[in-house]
Design a protein around this motif. Structure first.
Motif, PDB file in Angstrom:
ATOM      1  N   ASN A  30      -8.564  14.380   7.596  1.00  0.00           N
ATOM      2  CA  ASN A  30      -7.858  13.290   8.279  1.00  0.00           C
ATOM      3  C   ASN A  30      -7.830  12.021   7.428  1.00  0.00           C
ATOM      4  OD1 ASN A  30      -7.096  14.288  10.996  1.00  0.00           O
ATOM      5  ND2 ASN A  30      -9.305  14.697  11.119  1.00  0.00           N
ATOM      6  N   LEU A  31      -7.106  12.122   6.315  1.00  0.00           N
ATOM      7  CA  LEU A  31      -6.973  10.979   5.400  1.00  0.00           C
ATOM      8  C   LEU A  31      -5.552  10.431   5.539  1.00  0.00           C
ATOM      9  CD1 LEU A  31      -7.606   9.219   2.866  1.00  0.00           C
ATOM     10  CD2 LEU A  31      -7.145  11.255   1.466  1.00  0.00           C
ATOM     11  N   TYR A  32      -5.446   9.126   5.760  1.00  0.00           N
ATOM     12  CA  TYR A  32      -4.131   8.504   5.960  1.00  0.00           C
ATOM     13  C   TYR A  32      -3.969   7.337   4.991  1.00  0.00           C
ATOM     14  CZ  TYR A  32      -3.795  11.386  10.065  1.00  0.00           C
ATOM     15  OH  TYR A  32      -3.730  12.481  10.888  1.00  0.00           O
ATOM     16  N   PHE A  33      -2.845   7.353   4.249  1.00  0.00           N
ATOM     17  CA  PHE A  33      -2.533   6.264   3.323  1.00  0.00           C
ATOM     18  C   PHE A  33      -1.567   5.302   3.983  1.00  0.00           C
ATOM     19  CE2 PHE A  33      -3.456   9.930   0.543  1.00  0.00           C
ATOM     20  CZ  PHE A  33      -4.507   9.398  -0.180  1.00  0.00           C
ATOM     21  N   LEU A  34      -1.941   4.023   4.040  1.00  0.00           N
ATOM     22  CA  LEU A  34      -1.047   2.977   4.533  1.00  0.00           C
ATOM     23  C   LEU A  34      -0.749   2.064   3.354  1.00  0.00           C
ATOM     24  CD1 LEU A  34      -2.256   4.064   7.194  1.00  0.00           C
ATOM     25  CD2 LEU A  34      -2.144   1.736   8.077  1.00  0.00           C
ATOM     26  N   LEU A  35       0.507   1.958   2.984  1.00  0.00           N
ATOM     27  CA  LEU A  35       0.820   1.127   1.823  1.00  0.00           C
ATOM     28  C   LEU A  35       2.279   0.706   1.790  1.00  0.00           C
ATOM     29  CD1 LEU A  35       1.423   3.171  -1.412  1.00  0.00           C
ATOM     30  CD2 LEU A  35       0.902   4.336   0.729  1.00  0.00           C
ATOM     31  N   MET A  36       2.491  -0.306   0.984  1.00  0.00           N
ATOM     32  CA  MET A  36       3.831  -0.666   0.568  1.00  0.00           C
ATOM     33  C   MET A  36       3.950  -0.146  -0.869  1.00  0.00           C
ATOM     34  SD  MET A  36       5.263  -4.460   0.179  1.00  0.00           S
ATOM     35  CE  MET A  36       5.628  -4.688   1.900  1.00  0.00           C
ATOM     36  N   THR A  37       5.027   0.579  -1.175  1.00  0.00           N
ATOM     37  CA  THR A  37       5.178   1.112  -2.541  1.00  0.00           C
ATOM     38  C   THR A  37       5.643  -0.014  -3.460  1.00  0.00           C
ATOM     39  OG1 THR A  37       7.428   1.833  -2.039  1.00  0.00           O
ATOM     40  CG2 THR A  37       5.687   3.461  -1.791  1.00  0.00           C
ATOM     41  N   LYS A  38       4.914  -0.185  -4.558  1.00  0.00           N
ATOM     42  CA  LYS A  38       5.167  -1.335  -5.431  1.00  0.00           C
ATOM     43  C   LYS A  38       5.665  -0.963  -6.813  1.00  0.00           C
ATOM     44  CE  LYS A  38       1.899  -4.147  -2.935  1.00  0.00           C
ATOM     45  NZ  LYS A  38       0.472  -4.472  -2.804  1.00  0.00           N
ATOM     46  N   CYS A  39       5.801   0.302  -7.105  1.00  0.00           N
ATOM     47  CA  CYS A  39       6.410   0.678  -8.380  1.00  0.00           C
ATOM     48  C   CYS A  39       7.205   1.958  -8.183  1.00  0.00           C
ATOM     49  CB  CYS A  39       5.374   0.794  -9.498  1.00  0.00           C
ATOM     50  SG  CYS A  39       4.552   2.379  -9.632  1.00  0.00           S
ATOM     51  N   ASP A  40       8.166   2.173  -9.072  1.00  0.00           N
ATOM     52  CA  ASP A  40       9.064   3.328  -8.958  1.00  0.00           C
ATOM     53  C   ASP A  40       8.317   4.650  -9.025  1.00  0.00           C
ATOM     54  OD1 ASP A  40      11.468   1.924  -8.677  1.00  0.00           O
ATOM     55  OD2 ASP A  40      11.640   1.624 -10.833  1.00  0.00           O
ATOM     56  N   LEU A  41       7.261   4.700  -9.847  1.00  0.00           N
ATOM     57  CA  LEU A  41       6.564   5.970 -10.043  1.00  0.00           C
ATOM     58  C   LEU A  41       5.858   6.416  -8.769  1.00  0.00           C
ATOM     59  CD1 LEU A  41       4.981   5.409 -13.561  1.00  0.00           C
ATOM     60  CD2 LEU A  41       7.030   6.698 -12.977  1.00  0.00           C
ATOM     61  N   VAL A  42       5.128   5.474  -8.136  1.00  0.00           N
ATOM     62  CA  VAL A  42       4.429   5.819  -6.891  1.00  0.00           C
ATOM     63  C   VAL A  42       5.450   6.114  -5.795  1.00  0.00           C
ATOM     64  CG1 VAL A  42       2.981   4.883  -5.056  1.00  0.00           C
ATOM     65  CG2 VAL A  42       2.282   4.638  -7.440  1.00  0.00           C
ATOM     66  N   ALA A  43       6.493   5.287  -5.725  1.00  0.00           N
ATOM     67  CA  ALA A  43       7.529   5.517  -4.712  1.00  0.00           C
ATOM     68  C   ALA A  43       8.121   6.921  -4.886  1.00  0.00           C
ATOM     69  CB  ALA A  43       8.614   4.457  -4.814  1.00  0.00           C
TER      70      ALA A  43
END
Lengths: 287, 287
Positions: A253-266
């Motif tokens: 039960n791992l949840y990532f909450l984020l705003m994507t800040k670069c093209d690679l991660v997005a």
């Protein structure tokens, strides 16, 4: 995620943003840019971006002879968000879905990042977060997991943003809550002092990664952190740095909450840069 | 203009754009980024950006063992603009002010620049150039100077864009016209072969800077170029690289036509990035 060639101009640009503040004395600016360029020429690109970031910022601190160059920037953003805390609480009180509102504030707060190239107007972004469409939304599953959970590990990211993390934590009726901070000063990431300054200890036990990477780097994290990670019923990981370090680590039960800040991660998430994401991590059977 | 610290991440980003094309074999990508990072760590920042660009691209060509890595990119943009040449000519024929229309096409064509970080949609930008407001417009003075001139030196910039330079040259009834190209292959800048391929020799004598910098670098230019520069009644300098090299060189009738592609150059002119500029250069009394 390994360091990509795209990370090199980005790392140099991030150093430049620091160099252009009063934190770096004018006579040290050229020297610092040369030092980081030389480091990038020789660096181990098999490291993850936060692991590389640790090395870069260790060099920056050593060159500057300053153990915490971002101290004032961190205090500024913590203060700014504390000034808005009462307003955010009113938003929650009047919301028909306070969990969703608090979660959106917490993701919107992830805008506050002095390390990333992608810069935002902080308050405008946070207001916009209240009704933006999430590019990926595993929050129904997150809510369900939280309802059944006895223990929660919430991995923080940046200063300022932690004020919203505190409000979001307040929406979770999990008996055992732990909030994770970095083991030492790194960029504007949250450390023990920042977490105490905004009162997160009233809601959660504060623990550290035992490492000064700007994101959890599994290999560099302490035994204690890794134990906490595995025994928590639910893990919430805030921000891109933690995602880069934990995207391939399994947890039910791992949840990532984020705003994507670069093209690679997005791209690795399948969204555009600047997207709001609630993404469930990999389970043991996925990795 | 000296190289600024802002130019370092930009130079690395420009190298990365080349690295991400088929021109750089996959097994050489890491090596090339390391090589340029190492070069930037040690480089002489008192050089102007085009002079630094010359050194970077000499290294790139040597590493790749390729004397003209951008050859296909140049041919592509020359071909693209030649395909539109008839349409552009019609625009001029139907224009109430063909000089102004041709000048705007020539500035809009400056969008074609594989070296700059600021990337554009080529055809959309060129169409937009027809009625965009110029951020700085010394074109009335340029027209006046051209009417009185017996000789013109027109310093070209990039491939593709030279098709519009040719159309613009066709609007100038100056008896002696010379068109300046780079002395050797550098990024997508125009060389003799490119100028001949699009037929500029029908309108002007083709001469070179005698140097393979991506912009005129006064100290590196040939005696012959400098003589041509001083004896021309009017000099037109296209693009940011030529501006960076010539902004402090005096001439009674020097005009810079460019689109600003970085914050530093835009600020030195007093405009925003992405602006269209016709700017008179410095006279002897200004420098």
């Amino acid at each position: 995620m390994n360091t990509q060639l795209e990370c090199l101009p980005c790392a140099l640009g991030s150093t430049l943003r620091l160099v252009r503040t009063d934190i770096v004395p004018p006579h040290m600016r050229v020297q610092l840019m040369r030092r980081i360029s030389a480091f990038l020429a020789e660096a181990d690109y098999s490291l993850s971006p936060p692991a590389l970031g640790r090395e870069i910022h260790r060099l920056i601190r050593a060159e500057l002879g300053n153990p915490d160059p971002y101290r004032e920037i961190k205090a500024h953003f913590n203060g700014l968000m504390l000034d808005h805390e009462a307003g955010f609480r009113e938003l929650l009180t009047s919301s028909s879905d306070p969990f969703d509102t608090a979660m959106r504030l917490a993701i919107g707060g992830n805008v506050i990042d002095f390390g990333a190239r992608y810069q935002f107007d902080v308050m405008e972004t946070i207001r916009g977060a209240l009704d933006v469409e999430l590019a990926l939304d595993d929050s129904p599953s997150l809510r369900e997991a939280l309802e059944a959970a006895r223990s929660l590990l919430y991995i923080g990211d940046n200063c300022g943003e932690i004020v919203m993390d505190k409000l979001f934590l307040g929406q979770m009726a999990v008996p055992e809550r732990r909030f994770v901070v970095r083991g030492g000063p790194i960029i504007n990431d949250v450390t023990i002092g920042d977490a105490l300054a905004i009162g997160i200890d009233e809601l959660a036990e504060i623990v550290t990664t035992g490492d000064d990477s700007p994101g959890v780097v599994w290999e560099n994290s302490s035994e204690d952190f890794r134990r906490q990670f595995h025994r928590a019923d639910v893990v919430i990981s805030k921000g891109q740095g933690n995602f880069e370090g934990l995207m391939d680590v399994a947890h039910p039960n791992l949840y990532f909450l984020l705003m994507t800040k670069c093209d690679l991660v997005a791209a690795s998430i399948g969204t555009e840069k600047g997207s709001y994401v609630v993404k469930k991590g990999k389970s043991a059977e996925d990795v």
